[in-house]
Scaffold this active site. Sequence first.
Site, PDB file in Angstrom:
ATOM      1  N   GLU A   1       2.159  -7.952   8.542  1.00  0.00           N
ATOM      2  CA  GLU A   1       2.175  -6.354   8.927  1.00  0.00           C
ATOM      3  C   GLU A   1       3.121  -5.656   7.807  1.00  0.00           C
ATOM      4  O   GLU A   1       2.743  -4.517   7.563  1.00  0.00           O
ATOM      5  CB  GLU A   1       2.613  -6.324  10.295  1.00  0.00           C
ATOM      6  CG  GLU A   1       2.323  -4.838  10.887  1.00  0.00           C
ATOM      7  CD  GLU A   1       1.144  -4.513  10.964  1.00  0.00           C
ATOM      8  OE1 GLU A   1       0.545  -3.586  10.751  1.00  0.00           O
ATOM      9  OE2 GLU A   1       0.189  -5.528  11.048  1.00  0.00           O
TER      10      GLU A   1
ATOM     11  N   ASP B   1     -10.135   2.057 -24.723  1.00  0.00           N
ATOM     12  CA  ASP B   1     -10.487   1.777 -23.255  1.00  0.00           C
ATOM     13  C   ASP B   1     -10.350   3.327 -22.495  1.00  0.00           C
ATOM     14  O   ASP B   1      -9.753   4.083 -22.791  1.00  0.00           O
ATOM     15  CB  ASP B   1      -9.243   1.035 -22.792  1.00  0.00           C
ATOM     16  CG  ASP B   1      -9.189  -0.353 -22.890  1.00  0.00           C
ATOM     17  OD1 ASP B   1     -10.180  -0.997 -23.341  1.00  0.00           O
ATOM     18  OD2 ASP B   1      -8.039  -0.768 -22.715  1.00  0.00           O
TER      19      ASP B   1
ATOM     20  N   ARG C   1      -3.508  -7.587 -20.880  1.00  0.00           N
ATOM     21  CA  ARG C   1      -4.160  -7.190 -22.264  1.00  0.00           C
ATOM     22  C   ARG C   1      -3.531  -6.221 -22.961  1.00  0.00           C
ATOM     23  O   ARG C   1      -4.171  -6.053 -24.164  1.00  0.00           O
ATOM     24  CB  ARG C   1      -5.541  -6.805 -21.578  1.00  0.00           C
ATOM     25  CG  ARG C   1      -5.716  -5.601 -20.604  1.00  0.00           C
ATOM     26  CD  ARG C   1      -6.907  -5.554 -19.905  1.00  0.00           C
ATOM     27  NE  ARG C   1      -8.195  -5.231 -20.857  1.00  0.00           N
ATOM     28  CZ  ARG C   1      -8.027  -4.106 -21.493  1.00  0.00           C
ATOM     29  NH1 ARG C   1      -7.223  -3.055 -21.466  1.00  0.00           N
ATOM     30  NH2 ARG C   1      -9.257  -3.622 -22.275  1.00  0.00           N
TER      31      ARG C   1
ATOM     32  N   PRO D   1       0.803  -1.243   0.218  1.00  0.00           N
ATOM     33  CA  PRO D   1      -0.100   0.049   0.011  1.00  0.00           C
ATOM     34  C   PRO D   1       1.018   1.273   0.087  1.00  0.00           C
ATOM     35  O   PRO D   1       0.279   2.479  -0.159  1.00  0.00           O
ATOM     36  CB  PRO D   1      -0.829   0.135   1.322  1.00  0.00           C
ATOM     37  CG  PRO D   1      -0.425  -1.340   2.169  1.00  0.00           C
ATOM     38  CD  PRO D   1       0.776  -2.243   1.239  1.00  0.00           C
TER      39      PRO D   1
HETATM   40  N1  ADE Z   1      -1.017  -5.019  -0.259  1.00  0.00           N
HETATM   41  C1  ADE Z   1      -1.980  -4.513   0.891  1.00  0.00           C
HETATM   42  N2  ADE Z   1      -2.789  -3.495   0.383  1.00  0.00           N
HETATM   43  C2  ADE Z   1      -2.233  -3.074  -0.938  1.00  0.00           C
HETATM   44  C3  ADE Z   1      -2.490  -2.311  -1.749  1.00  0.00           C
HETATM   45  N3  ADE Z   1      -3.531  -1.290  -1.609  1.00  0.00           N
HETATM   46  N4  ADE Z   1      -1.771  -2.237  -2.965  1.00  0.00           N
HETATM   47  C4  ADE Z   1      -0.611  -3.249  -3.254  1.00  0.00           C
HETATM   48  N5  ADE Z   1      -0.505  -4.049  -2.341  1.00  0.00           N
HETATM   49  C5  ADE Z   1      -1.080  -4.294  -1.178  1.00  0.00           C
END
Ligand code: ADE
Length: 267
Positions: A120, A173, A158, A93
Amino acid sequence: MRIDVLTVFPEMIRHALGISIVGRAREQGLLTAEAVDLRAFAFDRHRTTDDAPYGGGPGMVMRPEPVFAAVDSVVAGSSQIASEGRDIILLTPQGQVFNQRLAAELAVREHLILICGRYEGFDERIRDHLPTRELSIGDYVLTGGELPALVVIDAVARLIPGVLGSDESAEDDSHTSGVLEYPHYTRPPVFRDWPVPDVLLSGNHALIRRWRRERSLERTLARRPDLLDSCPLTEDDRVFLVSIGATRFAPAKPATRERSRRAARAP
Ligand code: ADE
């Protein structure tokens, strides 16, 4: 292209890779994609890939050894690919937010190694010494990188030449052209009193093209106005946007430009 997905849940990846357009691309030899089980690279007999964080705190952290060993093994098994052709990508994230432009960038690479986090997070030495990129699929936290890896694979696959049939073209697209895609209709011509727009049944392809472009612009203005600031707009596009109230897209008038140049020069 070759893709290797490093994960503690290989079955999650394997199943998805066998389905639909990605599955077909693999069968046709346009794409090689495999899941690599990180547990197979754990060094202890319990196949541990995580451990408690130094310094305390909640959750478990992905240990570096299995991840480095799995990457080494995949790289050794693909030695015909030069390292410049390879991207090692951490799904987290905290990464750069994935988008269509990045999908297009990755689609021309020879080899992608996608590393899926769990727990974590990663031991920071993984982040510091392995990846060429970190990618996030959006500002939310999932339980692991497997779904993000599949999202990246789908968006990239794709775009590989030959993967989509001619009737599945990626050119129109949403996001490829910088604007959202226009609305589509198919049979029947009237469904529950809701007719297909006349223009689409007119056979006039110039009109249809124009109608579609205008609907794309209208929809982008309503839903993602930010996209219009970075997408190439023709003079006709600008005139249309102004006609629906988006006056900030008015084509710059030469006289106005001269006036602003003079204003810029003024003390
Ligand atoms: N792992 C956990 N959440 C994620 C996200 N939003 N993007 C990429 N990998 C992740």
